[in-house]
Design a protein around this motif. Structure first.
Motif, PDB file in Angstrom:
ATOM      1  N   SER A 189     -43.472 -88.062   7.539  1.00  0.00           N
ATOM      2  CA  SER A 189     -43.490 -86.662   7.113  1.00  0.00           C
ATOM      3  C   SER A 189     -43.536 -85.655   8.246  1.00  0.00           C
ATOM      4  N   SER A 190     -43.842 -86.093   9.476  1.00  0.00           N
ATOM      5  CA  SER A 190     -43.737 -85.183  10.616  1.00  0.00           C
ATOM      6  C   SER A 190     -42.302 -85.190  11.131  1.00  0.00           C
ATOM      7  N   ALA A 191     -42.008 -84.262  12.005  1.00  0.00           N
ATOM      8  CA  ALA A 191     -40.621 -84.054  12.398  1.00  0.00           C
ATOM      9  C   ALA A 191     -40.074 -85.175  13.273  1.00  0.00           C
ATOM     10  N   HIS A 192     -38.775 -85.421  13.108  1.00  0.00           N
ATOM     11  CA  HIS A 192     -38.014 -86.302  13.991  1.00  0.00           C
ATOM     12  C   HIS A 192     -37.098 -85.442  14.863  1.00  0.00           C
ATOM     13  N   GLU A 193     -36.237 -86.120  15.647  1.00  0.00           N
ATOM     14  CA  GLU A 193     -35.248 -85.401  16.478  1.00  0.00           C
ATOM     15  C   GLU A 193     -34.072 -86.307  16.797  1.00  0.00           C
ATOM     16  N   ARG A 194     -33.201 -85.818  17.667  1.00  0.00           N
ATOM     17  CA  ARG A 194     -32.188 -86.558  18.401  1.00  0.00           C
ATOM     18  C   ARG A 194     -30.825 -86.759  17.715  1.00  0.00           C
ATOM     19  N   ALA A 195     -30.719 -87.137  16.432  1.00  0.00           N
ATOM     20  CA  ALA A 195     -29.460 -87.671  15.903  1.00  0.00           C
ATOM     21  C   ALA A 195     -28.298 -86.680  15.979  1.00  0.00           C
ATOM     22  N   GLN A 196     -27.237 -87.096  16.673  1.00  0.00           N
ATOM     23  CA  GLN A 196     -25.986 -86.339  16.740  1.00  0.00           C
ATOM     24  C   GLN A 196     -24.806 -87.306  16.870  1.00  0.00           C
ATOM     25  N   VAL A 197     -23.669 -86.887  16.330  1.00  0.00           N
ATOM     26  CA  VAL A 197     -22.379 -87.517  16.598  1.00  0.00           C
ATOM     27  C   VAL A 197     -21.563 -86.507  17.383  1.00  0.00           C
ATOM     28  N   GLN A 198     -20.983 -86.941  18.509  1.00  0.00           N
ATOM     29  CA  GLN A 198     -20.376 -86.007  19.454  1.00  0.00           C
ATOM     30  C   GLN A 198     -18.931 -86.389  19.771  1.00  0.00           C
ATOM     31  N   TRP A 247     -58.073 -81.916   6.802  1.00  0.00           N
ATOM     32  CA  TRP A 247     -57.089 -82.998   6.662  1.00  0.00           C
ATOM     33  C   TRP A 247     -56.665 -83.450   8.044  1.00  0.00           C
ATOM     34  N   THR A 248     -56.671 -84.758   8.254  1.00  0.00           N
ATOM     35  CA  THR A 248     -56.133 -85.326   9.489  1.00  0.00           C
ATOM     36  C   THR A 248     -55.057 -86.339   9.128  1.00  0.00           C
ATOM     37  N   GLU A 249     -53.980 -86.287   9.831  1.00  0.00           N
ATOM     38  CA  GLU A 249     -52.817 -87.106   9.544  1.00  0.00           C
ATOM     39  C   GLU A 249     -53.046 -88.544   9.990  1.00  0.00           C
ATOM     40  N   ASP A 250     -52.703 -89.509   9.140  1.00  0.00           N
ATOM     41  CA  ASP A 250     -52.720 -90.894   9.593  1.00  0.00           C
ATOM     42  C   ASP A 250     -51.345 -91.248  10.158  1.00  0.00           C
ATOM     43  N   ARG A 251     -51.269 -92.428  10.772  1.00  0.00           N
ATOM     44  CA  ARG A 251     -50.046 -92.754  11.515  1.00  0.00           C
ATOM     45  C   ARG A 251     -48.832 -92.908  10.607  1.00  0.00           C
ATOM     46  N   ARG A 252     -49.021 -93.508   9.426  1.00  0.00           N
ATOM     47  CA  ARG A 252     -47.860 -93.632   8.536  1.00  0.00           C
ATOM     48  C   ARG A 252     -47.384 -92.254   8.088  1.00  0.00           C
ATOM     49  N   GLU A 253     -48.313 -91.355   7.797  1.00  0.00           N
ATOM     50  CA  GLU A 253     -47.907 -89.998   7.439  1.00  0.00           C
ATOM     51  C   GLU A 253     -47.093 -89.369   8.555  1.00  0.00           C
ATOM     52  N   GLY A 299     -53.403 -82.089  12.239  1.00  0.00           N
ATOM     53  CA  GLY A 299     -54.656 -81.952  11.515  1.00  0.00           C
ATOM     54  C   GLY A 299     -55.042 -80.499  11.387  1.00  0.00           C
ATOM     55  N   VAL A 300     -55.824 -80.190  10.350  1.00  0.00           N
ATOM     56  CA  VAL A 300     -56.244 -78.814  10.126  1.00  0.00           C
ATOM     57  C   VAL A 300     -57.619 -78.801   9.458  1.00  0.00           C
ATOM     58  N   LEU A 301     -58.443 -77.858   9.863  1.00  0.00           N
ATOM     59  CA  LEU A 301     -59.751 -77.590   9.252  1.00  0.00           C
ATOM     60  C   LEU A 301     -59.791 -76.107   8.921  1.00  0.00           C
TER      61      LEU A 301
END
Length: 815
Positions: free
Chosen positions: A285-294, A275-281, A198-200
């Motif tokens: 649209s917020s960052a993910h992580e983790r995915a790798q093939v090793q 603006w405040t982010e809702d949960r679906r946003e 969120g940002v003001l």
């Protein structure tokens, strides 16, 4: 006598205010501000042909509608690449509002500003966007195949490629008595803080300055980014982080597109915009992580000692790369863990896909590294028929400091500065009952129960630089004000920093008041991430408190007609050691530190020009001195400290349904001397909860069109309290030689090895290889069936040859 606060289990001072509803989060601010809402792409990959905003403009209550062409100057250019790195071969970042193309579902295209959020959302729904669809790239294997391309500048979808080597790993492996190869999968996940972004933003027309409140992990970084993009002087921008309801890495990226777009609108409209982010946003649209093939190739001797280790991995960084390659870089530098690996080679490829961007999530790439190494350790033990703990003991580093030979995220060569891994292993085995587990397993089998014991060891680089600062002021009332540029998202900074300052200044802890994340007082800071708060700001405040104390003793010595060396501060009183009758309050010293002309209260009289004899040979404020009992200092380390630990878990798996329960979870942790053991315990417990989520529940499920199929809490699973057992802990405190307090970070320790530990325990219970996480009951049930038919290896090979949605579906039934 003041009780030493460092090392005490002091209750968190923040909690009474927060749990009674008196917190001030972003959405609590800005009453009366205009509200922003965003039109987001419903498609993963497309050209934007046309944007028709006419349907929104005439909606009553709508103030403005912006698309990319409305963004001014530098704000219309691509967002910054925050962390340049030599491995990045095709840098690409997005825009505040999409220009010409969209590259993931959820990318912002247009912004509506209205009198309230309801009107803004309704108007946003009336904006029509025409698209020309492009084939999306989804998942690591499809990106690696490069039959489709995300960006023209990266025809092979490779954003970054990097190799680090210590010795000659391939030759050492070829010469080894035993060689193993493993294929591993780590699926995409995401953190879910209770409060979204969120940002003001408020523009002051009188002095043309911008004041921003943001739910961010780095107020100083956001300040600098906004000043650059809005092309205004840095001194005309201030950023404040109010109470922040969790972050876990997702709020370290800056500026987010919404932060820049809202700031631009506030300046253009001359009114506050929020603006405040809702949960679906947040999901899309917020960052993910983790995915790798090793891929791992390892050579070892008859005792399981590693002679050479060669790893390759392919990392999914999503559609853009605003936060650089910190996640795969951390993976590459942490694979060796607490082990003495004489020859190591790591090669990674970070790949573009038409999915949400990837930035750090608690652990930031280290969980991937531990998964690789600990699955390898278990595989070596299985191949040789040795105890899993014994194989680890045979490989442990035993002499410190231990140079690692690889360049870490701070640009310095990694070095394990302190620890005692042998003792930690002994503690862990005793805590979990390692040697007694065989008997426990047999009793469980007799009762028809299936149980398994898992283990995992890790290291974590913590306290990365380049610096952090502290500012301390002692008021004439005796109140001690403490500022640090770090932001706070629940780490108990107001408690632990007060403990450090109270100890060094010799004042009661209740007199110390900590303020974080306000650039108006601390414009120089790096931010809260990477388990660095205690190490960096803690040491900066320790050094600052020393300066305040030295000044206080010097001023008091003159008033008491004593030598500074003969004075001490105890319970807020400055006096001669061993002579309680010769003392004065620290508050009085603060009065004397600031020569005054006017007495604005009774205490101030002591500092006025006629209160004491004038000095005829020196000015009231000596050259090089400053008025006030007020100091600032910074701490900048040579390199990161390295914390470490070991986890063990006992799981029970239903023989029929494959439902997985974690019965016990044990942690031995070494972060050096603990400022507050209660806070460290809380960090470990919370980290383990997130680690269990990553191991068993959290998975971002994309289909072949790049649509996120589980973008709600109805479908994206996280562990409840009922799924997380009581976390049993023990601690080792090996001081670091790299900072004055000897401390190491603790914030991410609980999360980093958990997936590897749970995989180890499930493998122990089931008797077949576990090579992928997260692992849910349906996947495990399929693994059982295929294991019984001898099909796991065939399925794994099939998964490696399949792309897109089909690959995702196949890997759910492979190890």
């Amino acid at each position: 006598m003041t009780t030493r606060m460092f090392g005490q289990k002091v209750a968190r001072r923040e909690d009474p205010r927060l749990v009674t509803g008196n917190g001030r989060y972003l959405d609590d601010l800005g009453a009366g501000a205009l509200a922003a809402a965003f039109v987001r792409s419903p498609h993963a990959h497309a050209d934007i042909v046309d944007i028709d905003v006419s349907g929104a403009i005439d909606v009553e209550g709508v103030i403005a509608v912006w698309t990319h062409e409305d963004l001014p100057g530098q704000a219309a250019e691509r967002l910054p690449m925050l962390l340049p790195h030599p491995s990045i071969v095709a840098p690409m970042t997005g825009f505040a509002l999409a220009k010409d193309h969209v590259n993931f579902v959820g990318e912002p295209i247009a912004m509506v500003i209205a009198e309230d959020r309801y009107v803004a959302e309704d108007a946003a729904g009336r904006i029509e966007v025409d698209y020309e669809f492009l084939p999306p790239v989804v998942g690591v294997r499809q990106a690696r195949a490069a039959e489709r391309t995300v960006h023209e500048c990266a025809p092979d979808n490779v954003a970054a490629h990097y190799v680090q080597e210590v010795g000659d790993a391939p030759a050492s492996i070829d010469a080894a008595a035993h060689v193993l190869e493993l294929e591993l999968d780590f699926e995409r996940s995401a953190c879910m803080p209770m409060e979204g972004k969120g940002v003001l933003a408020q523009w002051n027309t009188d002095d043309e300055s911008l004041l921003v409140h943001s739910s961010t992990q780095t107020s100083t970084g956001l300040r600098a980014a906004l000043a650059a993009k809005l092309e205004v002087p840095l001194t005309k921008v201030e950023v404040i982080a109010p109470d922040v309801g969790g972050a876990f890495g997702v709020k370290i990226n800056h500026p987010w597109p919404e932060e820049l777009a809202v700031a631009c609108a506030a300046r253009a409209l001359r009114v506050p915009v929020k603006w405040t982010e809702d949960r679906r946003e947040h999901f899309i649209s917020s960052a993910h992580e983790r995915a790798q093939v090793q891929h791992v190739r390892v050579g070892f001797d008859d005792d399981g000692r590693i002679l050479g280790l060669d790893v390759k991995f392919w990392h999914d960084n999503g559609a853009y790369l605003p936060y650089g390659v910190i996640v795969p870089l951390n993976t590459s530098t942490h694979v060796m863990g607490p082990y003495a690996v004489p020859a190591y080679r790591c090669e990674y490829w970070s790949l573009y896909t038409n999915t949400v961007i990837v930035t750090p999530y608690r652990g930031a790439g280290r969980a991937h590294a531990v998964f690789m190494m600990e699955r390898t350790m278990d595989a070596i033990a299985d191949r040789l028929g040795l105890d899993r703990a014994e194989v680890r003991l045979n490989n442990f580093v035993r002499e410190f400091p231990h140079p690692m030979g690889v360049v870490m995220q701070d640009g310095a060569e990694g070095c394990i500065d302190s620890g005692d891994f042998v003792t930690s292993m002994a503690k862990l085995k005793a805590l979990v009952g390692w040697d007694e587990f065989r008997e426990y397993r047999e009793r469980a089998r007799a009762e028809g129960r299936r149980v398994g014991l898992g283990i995992g060891c890790y290291i974590e680089s913590t306290g990365a630089g380049p610096y952090e600062g502290g500012h301390i002021e002692v008021e004439t009332s005796g109140r001690v004000n403490v500022w640090t540029g770090l932001t706070t998202q629940g780490q108990a900074h107001a408690t632990v920093f007060a403990q450090i300052v109270a100890d060094e200044l010799g004042v009661p802890m209740e007199d110390v008041h900590v303020i974080t994340g306000d650039t108006r007082k601390m414009p120089y800071s790096v931010g809260t991430w990477g388990s660095r708060g205690g190490v960096m700001a803690g040491n900066a405040l320790h050094l600052t408190a020393k300066k305040v104390k030295a000044k206080a003793l010097r001023i008091a010595a003159e008033a008491l007609e004593a030598s500074p060396e003969d004075l001490e501060i105890v319970d807020g009183m400055v006096g001669v050691k061993g002579d309680p009758s010769s003392a004065m309050p620290l508050a009085a010293v603060s009065v004397l530190s600031n020569p005054l002309r006017y007495a604005f209260d009774e205490s101030a009289k002591a500092a006025t020009q006629f209160a004491r004899p004038a000095k005829m040979d020196a000015p009231p404020v000596a050259p090089g001195d400053e008025p006030g009992l007020d100091e600032q200092d910074f701490f900048s380390p040579m390199r990161s400290t390295v914390a470490n630990g070991m986890h063990a878990a006992i799981v029970e798996i239903d023989p029929e349904t494959a439902d997985i329960s974690v019965l016990r979870y044990c942690v031995v942790h070494d972060c050096g001397p603990m400022i507050n053991p209660m806070v460290v315990e809380g960090q470990v417990h919370g980290g383990v909860a997130q680690g269990i989520g990553g191991a068993l529940y959290e998975r971002m499920a994309y289909d072949s069109d790049g649509q996120l199929l589980n973008a709600s809490f109805m479908d994206f699973l996280m562990p409840f309290a009922s799924e997380v057992p009581t976390v049993e802990t023990d601690h080792l405190e090996s001081p670091s030689p790299l900072n004055p307090l000897g401390i190491k970070g603790a914030g991410e320790a609980g999360t980093i090895p958990t997936a590897a530990v749970i995989a180890s325990a499930i493998e122990d219970a089931e008797g077949f290889e576990i090579r992928q996480m997260p692992l849910d009951p349906s996947t495990l049930w399929e693994l059982r069936r295929h294991s019984a038919n001898g099909e796991i290896d065939r399925l794994r090979r099939s998964a490696q040859q399949t792309d897109g949605h089909a690959a995702n579906e196949t890997t759910r039934t492979s190890a």
